[in-house]
Design a protein around this motif. Structure first.
Motif, PDB file in Angstrom:
ATOM      1  N   LEU A 252      -5.690   1.671  -7.224  1.00 10.58           N
ATOM      2  CA  LEU A 252      -6.262   0.407  -7.699  1.00 10.58           C
ATOM      3  C   LEU A 252      -5.776  -0.765  -6.854  1.00 10.58           C
ATOM      4  CD1 LEU A 252      -5.951   0.785 -11.575  1.00 10.58           C
ATOM      5  CD2 LEU A 252      -8.077   0.705 -10.285  1.00 10.58           C
ATOM      6  N   ALA A 253      -4.482  -0.777  -6.554  1.00 13.44           N
ATOM      7  CA  ALA A 253      -3.884  -1.907  -5.844  1.00 13.44           C
ATOM      8  C   ALA A 253      -4.498  -2.104  -4.467  1.00 13.44           C
ATOM      9  CB  ALA A 253      -2.373  -1.714  -5.725  1.00 13.44           C
TER      10      ALA A 253
ATOM     11  N   VAL B  53      -1.591  -7.434   7.644  1.00  9.92           N
ATOM     12  CA  VAL B  53      -1.630  -7.864   6.248  1.00  9.92           C
ATOM     13  C   VAL B  53      -1.612  -6.634   5.346  1.00  9.92           C
ATOM     14  CG1 VAL B  53      -3.012  -8.993   4.441  1.00  9.92           C
ATOM     15  CG2 VAL B  53      -2.926  -9.982   6.729  1.00  9.92           C
ATOM     16  N   ASP B  54      -0.841  -6.710   4.271  1.00  6.69           N
ATOM     17  CA  ASP B  54      -0.902  -5.718   3.203  1.00  6.69           C
ATOM     18  C   ASP B  54      -1.829  -6.285   2.141  1.00  6.69           C
ATOM     19  OD1 ASP B  54      -0.608  -4.061   1.022  1.00  6.69           O
ATOM     20  OD2 ASP B  54       1.577  -4.215   0.923  1.00  6.69           O
ATOM     21  N   ILE B  55      -3.061  -5.764   2.072  1.00 10.35           N
ATOM     22  CA  ILE B  55      -4.047  -6.380   1.171  1.00 10.35           C
ATOM     23  C   ILE B  55      -3.713  -6.183  -0.301  1.00 10.35           C
ATOM     24  CG2 ILE B  55      -5.895  -6.204   2.875  1.00 10.35           C
ATOM     25  CD1 ILE B  55      -7.049  -3.907   1.063  1.00 10.35           C
TER      26      ILE B  55
ATOM     27  N   THR C 132     -12.065   3.273  -8.425  1.00 10.25           N
ATOM     28  CA  THR C 132     -11.908   2.047  -7.638  1.00 10.25           C
ATOM     29  C   THR C 132     -13.204   1.673  -6.932  1.00 10.25           C
ATOM     30  OG1 THR C 132     -11.157   3.166  -5.590  1.00 10.25           O
ATOM     31  CG2 THR C 132      -9.479   2.582  -7.219  1.00 10.25           C
ATOM     32  N   LYS C 133     -13.935   2.670  -6.456  1.00 11.03           N
ATOM     33  CA  LYS C 133     -15.167   2.394  -5.732  1.00 11.03           C
ATOM     34  C   LYS C 133     -16.281   1.937  -6.670  1.00 11.03           C
ATOM     35  CE  LYS C 133     -13.534   3.100  -1.681  1.00 11.03           C
ATOM     36  NZ  LYS C 133     -13.438   2.001  -0.701  1.00 11.03           N
ATOM     37  N   GLY C 134     -16.293   2.479  -7.890  1.00 11.01           N
ATOM     38  CA  GLY C 134     -17.223   1.976  -8.899  1.00 11.01           C
ATOM     39  C   GLY C 134     -16.913   0.541  -9.270  1.00 11.01           C
TER      40      GLY C 134
ATOM     41  N   THR D 279      -9.496  -5.610  -2.382  1.00 12.23           N
ATOM     42  CA  THR D 279     -10.819  -6.194  -2.131  1.00 12.23           C
ATOM     43  C   THR D 279     -10.956  -7.535  -2.850  1.00 12.23           C
ATOM     44  OG1 THR D 279     -11.867  -4.041  -1.784  1.00 12.23           O
ATOM     45  CG2 THR D 279     -13.299  -5.840  -2.488  1.00 12.23           C
ATOM     46  N   PHE D 280     -10.495  -7.593  -4.091  1.00 12.49           N
ATOM     47  CA  PHE D 280     -10.536  -8.850  -4.843  1.00 12.49           C
ATOM     48  C   PHE D 280      -9.696  -9.938  -4.187  1.00 12.49           C
ATOM     49  CE2 PHE D 280      -7.716 -11.191  -7.804  1.00 12.49           C
ATOM     50  CZ  PHE D 280      -8.607 -12.207  -8.164  1.00 12.49           C
ATOM     51  N   LEU D 281      -8.448  -9.622  -3.822  1.00 15.76           N
ATOM     52  CA  LEU D 281      -7.553 -10.639  -3.265  1.00 15.76           C
ATOM     53  C   LEU D 281      -8.092 -11.229  -1.963  1.00 15.76           C
ATOM     54  CD1 LEU D 281      -4.056  -8.970  -3.867  1.00 15.76           C
ATOM     55  CD2 LEU D 281      -4.966 -11.016  -5.012  1.00 15.76           C
TER      56      LEU D 281
END
Length: 254
Positions: free
Chosen positions: A113-114, A64-66, A160-162, A120-122
């Motif tokens: 970001l992607a 999977v490409d997250i 991104t980690k924040g 992580t969101f997706l």
């Protein structure tokens, strides 16, 4: 210990590093695991190790490409359907790149970001209905010590980690009454494929990085150190832990 006996676990970034180590830790504790990664070769290596350990019958793998919504829906959604539900999600997938901030291109920024934040969101969004259906679902996300402490040349990564850290707090509060727990781990001073070559600029001031030594005096720890903490947090041993970060850095930032 068999803390994950009969529990269904999906782990991203499972083809290398901490994600791979977490797969083997959860398998060893009886979990039924779907290993997700963008690298088919990495997943093959994960499966080979499981075969050697005698846990391959508990493991399946999915490429999977997250960072791609369609890929997440097809791969992660299909994996959860195949499992018949989901008890634990570990979002270990991510990338680390470095650059002088004034030289950071929009393409570089957006790629970070992607993969790290949007990915992580997706995956979390796709997994939430199944996690909530159990009444005791767990999400373990990956922040970093760079979210809270100065790591030069890593502004995009730190951002991104924040964001992941804040995202974790938000879903922990939003779904607490439905039994969901959400926590972040913040590794630092961990020897893994990601940290072996962070791509520092050629003129980087290395005196900054001399400070990044664990206070415990035993050098950088391996991915298994983080995997052990994840196993605790995702099991019933972590039943009263949610909406927080666990820093795993040997006291580097004490």
């Amino acid at each position: 210990m068999k803390r994950f006996e009969g529990r269904r676990v999906l782990i991203t970034g499972a083809g290398s590093g901490i994600g791979q180590a977490t797969v083997h830790r959860i398998l060893a504790e009886g979990g039924i695991v779907v290993a997700v990664d963008v690298s088919e070769a990495g997943l093959a290596a994960t499966h080979q190790r499981a075969e050697a350990d005698g846990t391959a019958d508990q493991l399946s793998t999915v490429v999977v490409d997250i960072s791609d919504e369609a890929s997440v829906r097809a791969g992660v959604g299909g994996a959860i359907t195949g499992l018949g539900g989901l008890d634990v999600l570990v979002n270990a997938a991510g990338i680390l790149r470095s650059a002088h901030t004034e030289q950071t291109t929009l393409e570089f920024w957006n790629r970070m970001l992607a993969v790290n934040l949007t990915g992580t969101f997706l995956v979390t969004r796709e997994a939430l209905p199944a996690l909530l259906a159990t009444g005791r679902g767990v999400v373990v996300n990956f922040s970093s010590t760079s979210a809270s402490f100065a790591h030069p040349y890593m502004a995009a990564y730190a951002a991104t980690k924040g964001g992941i850290q804040s995202f974790t707090h938000a879903i922990a509060a939003e779904y607490a009454k439905q039994g969901l727990r959400a926590v972040s781990v913040a590794p630092g001073s961990i020897a893994s494929g990601m940290t072996a070559d962070p791509g520092l600029p050629a003129d980087a001031d290395m005196s900054w990085f001399v400070k990044l030594q664990p206070a415990l005096g035993q050098g950088f720890a391996g991915p298994e150190t983080v995997a052990g903490v994840i196993a605790m947090l995702a099991s019933d041993d972590g039943a009263f832990v949610t909406g927080t970060e666990i820093r795993i850095d040997g006291g580097t930032h004490a």
